[in-house]
Write a protein that holds these residues in place. Structure first.
Motif, PDB file in Angstrom:
ATOM      1  N   GLN A 200       1.542   7.287  -6.330  1.00 13.24           N
ATOM      2  CA  GLN A 200       0.375   8.278  -6.558  1.00 13.24           C
ATOM      3  C   GLN A 200       0.912   9.523  -6.352  1.00 13.24           C
ATOM      4  O   GLN A 200       0.407  10.558  -6.882  1.00 13.24           O
TER       5      GLN A 200
ATOM      6  N   ASP B 179      -8.959   5.308  -5.112  1.00  9.03           N
ATOM      7  CA  ASP B 179      -9.266   3.914  -4.279  1.00  9.03           C
ATOM      8  C   ASP B 179      -9.020   3.909  -3.018  1.00  9.03           C
ATOM      9  O   ASP B 179      -9.092   3.196  -2.040  1.00  9.03           O
ATOM     10  N   GLN B 180      -8.717   5.196  -2.469  1.00  5.23           N
ATOM     11  CA  GLN B 180      -8.898   5.567  -0.837  1.00  5.23           C
ATOM     12  C   GLN B 180      -9.933   5.891  -0.313  1.00  5.23           C
ATOM     13  O   GLN B 180     -10.348   5.978   0.908  1.00  5.23           O
TER      14      GLN B 180
ATOM     15  N   ASP C 176      -2.720   0.530 -13.083  1.00  7.48           N
ATOM     16  CA  ASP C 176      -4.035   0.312 -13.058  1.00  7.48           C
ATOM     17  C   ASP C 176      -4.820   1.944 -13.240  1.00  7.48           C
ATOM     18  O   ASP C 176      -5.721   2.096 -13.443  1.00  7.48           O
TER      19      ASP C 176
ATOM     20  N   ARG D 102       2.267   1.841  -3.315  1.00  3.16           N
ATOM     21  CA  ARG D 102       1.234   2.448  -4.361  1.00  3.16           C
ATOM     22  C   ARG D 102       1.052   3.889  -3.887  1.00  3.16           C
ATOM     23  O   ARG D 102       1.063   4.804  -4.933  1.00  3.16           O
TER      24      ARG D 102
ATOM     25  N   ASP E 117       0.956  -1.341  -0.014  1.00  5.25           N
ATOM     26  CA  ASP E 117      -0.077   0.079  -0.102  1.00  5.25           C
ATOM     27  C   ASP E 117       0.881   1.344   0.115  1.00  5.25           C
ATOM     28  O   ASP E 117       0.762   2.144  -0.742  1.00  5.25           O
TER      29      ASP E 117
END
Lengths: 213, 213
Positions: free
Chosen positions: A25, B69-70, A130, A21, A18
């Motif tokens: 981001q 996604d959060q 993604d 990721r 996580d």
């Protein structure tokens, strides 16, 4: 809905995956911050300073919300908004290429297009797999200007600087000695393609700047 | 798709009613331009200058796209994006009220809230009746911070300045002498409420600025 996590120990909940990721981001989001330092040919409506491409992108997304009724059939305004939020990011590497610069030859040239493709590769490549490719596809759709969403998004991107030039008393038209014919060819056709009534309305307000051109 | 309307005569196609509607839509869009001149306490990530609320709104909408996604269950990211595009417009009349200013007492005070409600009345009142009230409702939903969309939008609005302060080496925390406890209370609880993993990740990167506070 919790009232907030305790100060300590919460970090242990996040897995390493996580965290990596989110690293990716935020690498993208921090890089995107640089778009606020890319200056455009057009000024704010009051002519006080040049507009930057970050605030321009916000304004265009707002244009899409407000002028949704000008969109043709099949246009998805939420996709248009997302497209407009991303559409100028490549300028972080390439800079803004004013539509009337180099007598209208620079914007959209093969050289600029290649540089923008490299910028897209780098910037969207910062994101997880993604997210990045989907963003890049949306940007490419905008550039191709073929889908109804992209055609409408392009109309808005062309109409906003017109409005700012009208408000600021001529703006970049004066600077680049733009003629009515050039404006029509470089801008009018693009606006009218996606939003014909919008072109009628704006040209009625712009034409006085071209009477002696 | 047409290749553009002729230069003349197209104006006759627009009815007077359409023209008045576009007048109202552009009155709002031109007024919105002023948000680019409202300066925030936070700087750009490189610390070179203060961020304005227009470019901040763009960046936040991008945060929503990238960090979707959060979001918790039931969050509609497209609504969050629209909410974030509108959320700071009232600052055109009221200005930005930094969260740590006046020892954290100014932000959200009754006085500021009343001024912001008047600003919303004026600004969204510029729009046609089928647009303005819907925009105002979306802004009020954000302010109330109760719906899942608003809670997530608020998390992003709190997390972005944290990221900028981390990147710029302390930023407005230093300026306002913010303690870890104050940060947690004014910001951490809001971020964690809408995006708990995001708070964990960002606090792990922010805490070194508060070790001696």
């Amino acid at each position: 809905m919790t009232d907030g996590a305790p100060l300590e120990s919460t970090r242990l909940d996040s897995t390493h995956l996580d965290s990596a990721r989110l690293d990716a981001q935020f690498a993208f989001l921090n890089e995107a911050d640089k778009l606020k330092q890319v200056l455009r040919a057009t000024t704010l409506t009051d002519g006080s300073r040049r507009e930057n491409s970050g605030e321009h992108s916000w304004h265009l997304a707002l244009y899409a919300m407000v002028l949704a009724d000008q969109a043709g059939p099949g246009v998805n305004i939420d996709r248009v908004i997302r497209m407009l939020l991303l559409h100028d990011l490549v300028e972080i590497d390439v800079g803004d290429v004013p539509i009337h610069s180099a007598n209208g030859q620079a914007h959209g040239s093969a050289e600029i297009q290649a540089a923008e493709a490299r910028a897209a590769e780098r910037l969207f490549g910062l994101l997880p797999d993604d997210i990045g490719p989907a963003f890049r596809a949306l940007w490419e759709e905008f550039e191709a200007a073929e889908s109804p969403d992209a055609v409408f998004a392009k109309s808005l991107d062309r109409v906003q600087p017109l409005m700012h030039n009208i408000e600021s008393g001529g703006g970049s038209w004066t600077e680049y000695n733009v003629t009515a014919e050039q404006l029509h060819q470089r801008v009018g056709t693009k606006v009218a393609r996606g939003a014909p009534a919008l072109w009628d309305w704006i040209w009625a307000r712009a034409e006085r700047f071209f009477r002696h051109a």
